[in-house]
Motif scaffolding. Structure first.
Motif, PDB file in Angstrom:
ATOM      1  N   ILE A  59     -16.751  -1.389 -51.279  1.00  0.00           N
ATOM      2  CA  ILE A  59     -15.842  -0.931 -50.223  1.00  0.00           C
ATOM      3  C   ILE A  59     -14.826  -2.017 -49.885  1.00  0.00           C
ATOM      4  N   LEU A  60     -13.569  -1.669 -50.066  1.00  0.00           N
ATOM      5  CA  LEU A  60     -12.475  -2.504 -49.557  1.00  0.00           C
ATOM      6  C   LEU A  60     -12.066  -1.889 -48.227  1.00  0.00           C
ATOM      7  N   ALA A  61     -12.488  -2.519 -47.145  1.00  0.00           N
ATOM      8  CA  ALA A  61     -12.266  -1.934 -45.819  1.00  0.00           C
ATOM      9  C   ALA A  61     -10.891  -2.294 -45.275  1.00  0.00           C
ATOM     10  N   TYR A  71     -15.577  11.662 -44.530  1.00  0.00           N
ATOM     11  CA  TYR A  71     -15.412  10.417 -45.298  1.00  0.00           C
ATOM     12  C   TYR A  71     -16.623  10.178 -46.212  1.00  0.00           C
ATOM     13  N   ALA A  72     -17.813  10.498 -45.696  1.00  0.00           N
ATOM     14  CA  ALA A  72     -19.021  10.304 -46.514  1.00  0.00           C
ATOM     15  C   ALA A  72     -18.928  11.152 -47.774  1.00  0.00           C
ATOM     16  N   GLU A  73     -18.486  12.397 -47.609  1.00  0.00           N
ATOM     17  CA  GLU A  73     -18.327  13.279 -48.776  1.00  0.00           C
ATOM     18  C   GLU A  73     -17.251  12.768 -49.723  1.00  0.00           C
ATOM     19  N   VAL A 122     -21.117   4.522 -42.579  1.00  0.00           N
ATOM     20  CA  VAL A 122     -21.427   5.881 -43.028  1.00  0.00           C
ATOM     21  C   VAL A 122     -21.108   6.027 -44.524  1.00  0.00           C
ATOM     22  N   ILE A 123     -20.054   5.358 -44.956  1.00  0.00           N
ATOM     23  CA  ILE A 123     -19.686   5.415 -46.378  1.00  0.00           C
ATOM     24  C   ILE A 123     -20.707   4.643 -47.219  1.00  0.00           C
TER      25      ILE A 123
END
Ligand code: PBG
Length: 325
Positions: free
Chosen positions: A192-194, A150-152, A177-178
């Motif tokens: 970020i829209l979580a 996800y980070a990538e 992490v993101i």
């Protein structure tokens, strides 16, 4: 003796003008977000049978749909990529030239000043097993190995210019992490829209066709149990602490109580996603002449606003926005 009844609430309902004056909930195009699917390697848009009126776009028709959405005054777009190749780790999700990254560049270039461009950040469209993460040797979804993926993904999507990434995989720690990965790559302005309260739901059925997902089994080890309320508030607390800029409740209509509780507790804007199954139910009943389609669409959306949603993802966004003008 005064006349009875002395209280007559019907006075406030007695004309369209009066009802309009006292309406407590209004819809506005700016709070509507249109989900869009783009598929690699097709030359014509491909209809999705279980979602009449919704298609998998080519890069070209996606650009046109984005322009239409901007002209209709929508607030945003949520892009989903359908790659030509899937594999165990979802490699195309982190390919800088993968279909979603190309689509982000196309759409941001075309309408990026007019509305907010968002992208799904999840592996299920890209994996050959259809899960939202990578698998451990025993076949379970490996939380921490998935976080690294996800980070990538976040960084390649941000490199492509997306405004908000939308992590929808329900891995523990995904927002933190993101956020760190984006910051480390110089993408402090990418938000970020979580997908904060995301339930393991049968309402996602038609979406599987929409993204060509090959999932066998279910997502019950990572998405929430429809029986539960408390864990949504815990997810909210966690996502906000980890850096979510907006939070989401999903699905929408069967979870209005969750939406209300999250809306009351959240320090950040609360969105909801009227998902594929909600869309399909209304379209299918309307096609049989069993319901009044337009009224029902408006009623569902109004209910989501009333329950506390400030932004609504809906496949009807453009049609509804046009009616609201
Ligand atoms: C996961 C994702 C899903 C949806 C949005 N993002 C499917 C799932 O979690 O199984 C569903 C959307 C819809 O049903 O309209 N990438």
């Amino acid at each position: 003796m005064s006349a009875y009844p002395s209280v007559r609430p019907r006075r406030l309902r007695n004309s369209p003008a009066m009802r309009r004056l006292v309406a407590q909930t209004r819809l506005h195009p700016a709070e509507l977000i249109l989900p869009l699917f783009v598929r690699e390697g097709i030359t014509e848009p491909k209809p999705i049978d279980s979602m009449p009126g919704v298609v998998q776009h080519t890069r070209d028709t996606l650009r046109k749909a984005a322009v239409e959405a901007a002209e209709a005054g929508l607030g945003g777009l949520m892009l989903f990529g359908v790659p030509a190749v899937q594999d165990a780790v979802g490699s195309e999700g982190t390919n800088p030239d993968g279909i979603l990254q190309q689509a982000i560049r196309d759409v941001v270039g075309e309408v990026g000043d007019a509305l907010v461009v968002m992208s799904d950040l999840c592996l299920d469209e890209y994996t050959d097993h259809g899960h939202c993460g990578v698998l451990a040797a025993d076949g379970s979804v490996d939380n921490d190995a998935t976080l690294a993926r996800y980070a990538e993904m976040a960084v390649v999507q941000a490199d492509a210019g997306v405004h908000l990434v939308g992590p929808s995989g329900m891995m523990d720690g995904q927002i933190g992490v993101i956020r760190r990965a984006l910051d480390a790559a110089g993408h402090q302005e990418t938000g970020i829209l979580a997908y904060t309260a995301k339930y393991a739901s049968a309402f996602y059925g038609p979406f599987r066709e929409a993204v060509g997902s090959s999932l066998k089994g279910d997502r019950k080890t990572y998405q929430q149990d429809p029986a539960n309320t408390r864990e949504s508030l815990r997810e909210l607390e966690q996502d906000v602490a980890e850096g979510a800029d907006l939070v989401m409740v999903k699905p929408a209509m069967a979870y209005l109580d969750i939406l209300r509780q999250v809306a009351d507790a959240s320090p950040v804007p609360v969105a909801t996603y009227q998902v594929s199954g909600e869309y399909a139910m209304v379209e299918a009943a309307a096609a049989r002449g069993w319901i009044d389609r337009e009224r029902m669409i408006m009623e569902t959306l109004t209910s989501l606003r009333r329950a506390g949603a400030e932004q609504i993802l809906t496949y009807w966004a453009v049609e509804v926005a046009r009616q609201l003008h």
